[in-house]
Structures are given as C-alpha cells and as structure tokens.
Motif scaffolding. Structure first.
Motif: not given
Ligand code: UP5
Ligand code: MG
Length: 204
Positions: A29-34, A193-204
């Motif tokens: 969903d976010y294109g992170f490199k894992h 679902d909880k992870v997304r909320v937190e990541v969205d909040q912090r990545l902007g």
C-alpha cells in the motif's frame, strides 16, 4: 544516509508477533522497502562463501542476538542497494525512499550505533501480544517454515531474549515518545486497519 532523503520505521515485537505479516501489507500500500534483519541474516547464513554462516546459525538456533557489526553491515548494504536501484512501487519516490526495518534494533548497542552511524528512525511500530498467542503462531508456522528456530526449545530462548534484551530497546524509544504500540492479537486485517491509521497520521 541522509535523513532528509529517506524515512525509516523500525518494526519491533516479540517472536511471531506478526511483524513480517504487517510489513508485507505496508509494502503493497505504501511502497516501503521491507528489510527484515532476520531474513538478511538467514540469507547470509546460506550464502556460499560467507564467513559468518556457522556463527549466524548458532546464534539464531539459540535465540541470541548476532553481533551488531554483522547485522548493521547487512542492513546498510541492503539500503544502499535499494537506493541504487529503487523499487518502482507506488509510494516510493525517487527523491525520497521509505524503509521498514523489521526485527531491528533488538539490543541497546544496535539501537545506539544505528541511530548514530546510519540514520534516525521516524518512529517505532511495536506489535504487542501474549506469549501464548506467539507460541501458537510459531508452532503452527514451524510445521512448514523450515526455520531453525521454529521449535519449542528455540522459541523459549527467543522469548527470554526478547524480554531481557529487546524490551529495553522498546522502552528506550518509548521514553522518547517514539513508539506506536499496536495490539497484534486480533486477526491480520484488524491489526492492519490500526496500522494504517497510525502510518497515515505520521507519514502525512
Ligand atoms: N500471523 C501473523 N499475524 C497474525 C495475526 N494477526 N493473526 C493470526 N496469525 C498471524 O507471523 C508469524 C506467524 O503468525 C505466521 O505464520 C503468520 O501467518 C501468523 P510473522 O509475521 O512471521 O511474525 P514475526 O513477528 O515476523 O515473527 P518472526 O518469527 O519473524 O520474529 P522473530 O523476531 O523471532 O524473527 P526474526 O527473523 O526477526 O529474527 C530471528 C533471529 O535472528 C533472532 O532470534 C536472532 O537470533 C536473529 N537476529 C539477530 O541476531 N539480530 C537482529 O537484529 C535480528 C535478528
Ligand atoms: Mg519476521
């Protein structure tokens, strides 16, 4: 590494807490490199010509932390390789890379060294659940994973190392207000679902 040009999130949690599973979702969903420190160590363990193979196998089977020089070098190399040939995933921008560093740092010396010599993380995503839940997941996975440490004896040792050696790292970042704790006991989708909320909040 230039902290202006990359974002790093540390993903921590006990053995079997679900770090890798949640990272896979975030990549899509976010294109992170894992980058999983454990995966990098297992790859190095089986790489022909590696001088560290036998040593890594011994540490992993015993649930102990491999000396940080080895792990940090593997992470740095993987980060450098990624920046040299960046993924074409949506979310990954050529001007700004995103890394999920999974299962690292799990000892204080690694945390201090990485922060000082490699780069600073934006925050720590910490997955928390009970040992009973983690044990069940690992024994189930152990039927097919082929991992040297997915057996009851190694799992017990991994739990001990997590409490004694890795939790102090989480507490260290918590004191700095850098930890987002998520209960990873529920099903994967609920956790995500909880992870997304937190990541969205912090990545902007
Ligand atoms: N699963 C996941 N989430 C679920 C959910 N919400 N509901 C139901 N089932 C769920 O998940 C484990 C299993 O549970 C899977 O079968 C999954 O489907 C299911 P996974 O996402 O793989 O959990 P994860 O937290 O990644 O578990 P892992 O076993 O990888 O954690 P460890 O931290 O033990 O392993 P790691 O590979 O990071 O490290 C292994 C060893 O390497 C360490 O013990 C250590 O010896 C060494 N190491 C170092 O020395 N230094 C380092 O810096 C890093 C590792
Ligand atoms: Mg994992």
């Amino acid at each position: 590494f230039d902290n202006e040009k990359i974002t790093v999130i540390f993903v921590l949690g006990g053995p079997g807490a679900g770090k890798g599973t949640q990272c896979d979702r975030l990549v899509k969903d976010y294109g992170f490199k894992h980058l999983s420190a454990g995966d990098l160590l297992r790859a190095e363990q089986t790489r022909s010509g590696s001088t560290y193979g036998a040593m890594i196998k011994e540490y992993i089977t015993e649930g102990k932390i491999v000396p940080m020089e080895v792990t940090i070098k593997l992470l740095e190399n993987a980060m450098r390789d990624t920046l040299a040939s960046p993924p074409s995933a949506p979310g990954w921008e050529s001007s700004h890379g995103r890394f999920l560093i999974d299962g690292f740092p799990r000892k204080m010396d690694q945390a201090l060294k990485f922060d000082q010599a490699v780069c600073q993380s934006s925050f720590v995503l910490f997955f928390a659940t009970t040992e009973a839940v983690m044990l069940e997941r690992l024994l189930e996975r152990g039927k097919t994973s082929g991992r040297d440490d997915d057996n009851r004896e190694s799992i017990t040792k991994r739990f001990r190392t997590f409490i004694e050696t890795s939790m102090p790292v989480v507490d260290y970042y918590r004191q700095r207000g850098n930890v987002v704790e998520i209960d990873s006991s529920p099903p994967v989708d609920v956790v995500y679902d909880k992870v997304r909320v937190e990541v969205d909040q912090r990545l902007g």
